[in-house]
Design an enzyme around this catalytic site. Structure first.
Site, PDB file in Angstrom:
ATOM      1  CG  PHE A  70      44.210  34.533  40.077  1.00 56.52           C
ATOM      2  CD1 PHE A  70      42.853  34.543  40.348  1.00 56.52           C
ATOM      3  CD2 PHE A  70      44.650  35.060  38.858  1.00 56.52           C
ATOM      4  CE1 PHE A  70      41.936  35.049  39.438  1.00 56.52           C
ATOM      5  CE2 PHE A  70      43.733  35.577  37.926  1.00 56.52           C
ATOM      6  CZ  PHE A  70      42.370  35.556  38.226  1.00 56.52           C
ATOM      7  NE  ARG A  87      42.834  43.909  29.163  1.00 54.69           N
ATOM      8  CZ  ARG A  87      43.053  43.774  27.859  1.00 54.69           C
ATOM      9  NH1 ARG A  87      42.078  43.938  27.002  1.00 54.69           N
ATOM     10  NH2 ARG A  87      44.256  43.474  27.406  1.00 54.69           N
ATOM     11  CG  HIS A 127      37.337  44.113  33.908  1.00 48.38           C
ATOM     12  ND1 HIS A 127      37.308  44.807  32.717  1.00 48.38           N
ATOM     13  CD2 HIS A 127      37.904  42.910  33.611  1.00 48.38           C
ATOM     14  CE1 HIS A 127      37.815  44.053  31.758  1.00 48.38           C
ATOM     15  NE2 HIS A 127      38.181  42.910  32.270  1.00 48.38           N
TER      16      HIS A 127
HETATM   17  C1  LIG Z   1      40.379  39.379  30.866  1.00 49.20           C
HETATM   18  S1  LIG Z   1      41.792  38.382  30.760  1.00 49.20           S
HETATM   19  C2  LIG Z   1      43.079  39.554  31.040  1.00 49.20           C
HETATM   20  C3  LIG Z   1      44.414  39.060  30.609  1.00 49.20           C
HETATM   21  C4  LIG Z   1      45.566  40.012  30.807  1.00 49.20           C
HETATM   22  N1  LIG Z   1      45.816  40.291  32.206  1.00 49.20           N
HETATM   23  C5  LIG Z   1      45.354  41.265  30.012  1.00 49.20           C
HETATM   24  O1  LIG Z   1      45.092  42.325  30.595  1.00 49.20           O
HETATM   25  O2  LIG Z   1      45.441  41.174  28.787  1.00 49.20           O
HETATM   26  C6  LIG Z   1      41.758  37.446  32.253  1.00 49.20           C
HETATM   27  C7  LIG Z   1      42.868  36.416  32.344  1.00 49.20           C
HETATM   28  O3  LIG Z   1      42.793  35.804  33.632  1.00 49.20           O
HETATM   29  C8  LIG Z   1      43.106  34.441  33.490  1.00 49.20           C
HETATM   30  N2  LIG Z   1      42.473  33.744  34.617  1.00 49.20           N
HETATM   31  C9  LIG Z   1      41.133  33.584  34.815  1.00 49.20           C
HETATM   32  N3  LIG Z   1      40.902  32.919  35.963  1.00 49.20           N
HETATM   33  C10 LIG Z   1      42.115  32.655  36.505  1.00 49.20           C
HETATM   34  C11 LIG Z   1      42.532  31.987  37.680  1.00 49.20           C
HETATM   35  N4  LIG Z   1      41.623  31.476  38.536  1.00 49.20           N
HETATM   36  N5  LIG Z   1      43.860  31.881  37.944  1.00 49.20           N
HETATM   37  C12 LIG Z   1      44.773  32.406  37.060  1.00 49.20           C
HETATM   38  N6  LIG Z   1      44.434  33.068  35.919  1.00 49.20           N
HETATM   39  C13 LIG Z   1      43.119  33.180  35.642  1.00 49.20           C
HETATM   40  C14 LIG Z   1      42.547  34.058  32.133  1.00 49.20           C
HETATM   41  O4  LIG Z   1      43.173  32.919  31.610  1.00 49.20           O
HETATM   42  C15 LIG Z   1      42.781  35.313  31.319  1.00 49.20           C
HETATM   43  O5  LIG Z   1      43.979  35.249  30.577  1.00 49.20           O
END
Ligand SMILES: C[S@@+](CC[C@H](N)C(=O)[O-])C[C@H]1O[C@@H](n2cnc3c(N)ncnc32)[C@H](O)[C@@H]1O
Length: 316
Positions: free
Chosen positions: A207, A222, A225
């Site tokens: 993203f 999440r 944060h």
């Molecule tokens: C803290 S988790 C939160 C997951 C979910 N949204 C939740 O609330 O349960 C952060 C998520 O962001 C994804 N993520 C991290 N960097 C990303 C990126 N650059 N592009 C897409 N997804 C990403 C990770 O794989 C992870 O599943």
């Protein structure tokens, strides 16, 4: 004399957490009964904590443990506990250094370097525990998050970094007309596919750098944060640019009280973010400033009573 109770309680708090972590890790709530006098002490402690019950000489799961600690339970929180035990607990051991330096503790604790999610996803098992951890807590929150605002006028929601799809599933259940897409890192997509079925479209990407699928509602649960303010500004700008007029952004995070005093669990989460990410928790006012700087208006927040609160911002 002032009651020392609160201090004595805090001295002991980590012992209680670690007792539950160890018991989950040893499979106690999955029916494992390792033997030995020391193991008996662990079982007795779980009994005292209300996690086990005793019938005659036999231990069995208390209802709360059977629902949330048994690995095969549909509502299990064992992923979050396993990830707390293997990653967070050792890193919290360096909280003083994190507070002094303002940096996460992966290198100091595990000797590992690189982007944050490379640590969380270091092995297949670590990735699974992390994602199932997100899933367990997410399932408790997402129904309340999608209910917090009336989203009926939106047509297509893209959940950015939606992990296992608990928010996507809750949104489909609450708004059956809503098309839902889950956008995730390639290494998470297969894991999500096993959980969301065909009602949710899956798109792999980053993203921060890839084009976002077109939508009139984006969701970030999440996500904000996890990152520094610079990264957040970049991401919010990209989301704003991708939205049509009157498009929305739904945020699922814990909200700090405006006077910053509470909730304790939100402050604990903010310190947790300090030890393992670039990010922190915020007040609604702080989200409002970031969102307005990115071009959003009508920023509304709702404290849900679930583990995550909700914010909805609209593009003018
Ligand atoms: C803290 S988790 C939160 C997951 C979910 N949204 C939740 O609330 O349960 C952060 C998520 O962001 C994804 N993520 C991290 N960097 C990303 C990126 N650059 N592009 C897409 N997804 C990403 C990770 O794989 C992870 O599943």
């Amino acid at each position: 004399m002032t009651d020392p109770g609160p201090i004595l309680d805090l001295i002991e708090a980590f012992r209680r957490s670690k007792t539950m972590f160890a018991a989950v890790n040893l499979g106690i709530f999955d029916g494992e009964r390792p033997s030995g006098a020391a193991m008996d002490r662990l079982l007795e402690a779980c009994w005292a904590l209300g996690l086990l019950e005793k019938r005659g000489e036999e231990y069995m799961n208390a209802p709360v443990a059977d629902e949330y600690l048994r690995r095969s339970s549909p509502r299990t929180l064992s992923g979050y506990i396993r990830y707390s035990n293997s990653a967070l607990y050792p890193m919290w051991g360096h909280l003083e250094d994190a507070a002094i330096e303002g940096e996460p503790r992966w290198k100091q604790t595990f000797g590992s370097e690189g982007p944050i999610f490379a640590h969380f996803f270091k092995t297949d098992e670590a990735r699974r525990d992390f994602l199932m951890g997100m899933h367990g807590v997410g399932r408790l929150s997402s129904p309340a998050v999608v209910e917090a605002f009336d989203l009926t006028h939106f047509h297509h929601m893209v959940d950015l970094g939606g992990a296992t799809g608990h928010l996507a599933i809750a949104a489909r259940a609450r708004y059956p007309e809503l098309k839902v897409t889950l956008f995730e890192l390639p290494e998470v997509i297969e894991f999500a596919r096993e959980r969301v079925g065909d009602e949710v479209e899956l798109v792999a990407g980053d993203f921060f750098t890839d084009a976002l699928p077109e939508a009139d509602l984006y969701a970030v649960g999440r996500i904000l944060h996890d990152w520094s303010e610079d990264r957040i500004r970049g991401l919010l700008g990209r989301i704003h640019d991708s939205l049509p007029a009157r498009g929305g952004l739904l945020i699922a995070e814990r909200l700090l009280d405006e006077d910053r005093r509470g909730l304790v669990s939100t402050h604990m989460q903010s310190l947790n973010m300090l030890v393992c990410t670039e990010g922190r928790e915020r007040t609604l006012g702080e989200y409002d400033s970031l969102l307005r700087a990115a071009g959003f208006a009508e920023v509304r927040g709702r404290v849900t009573g679930a583990p995550l609160d909700a914010v909805l911002a609209t593009k003018p």
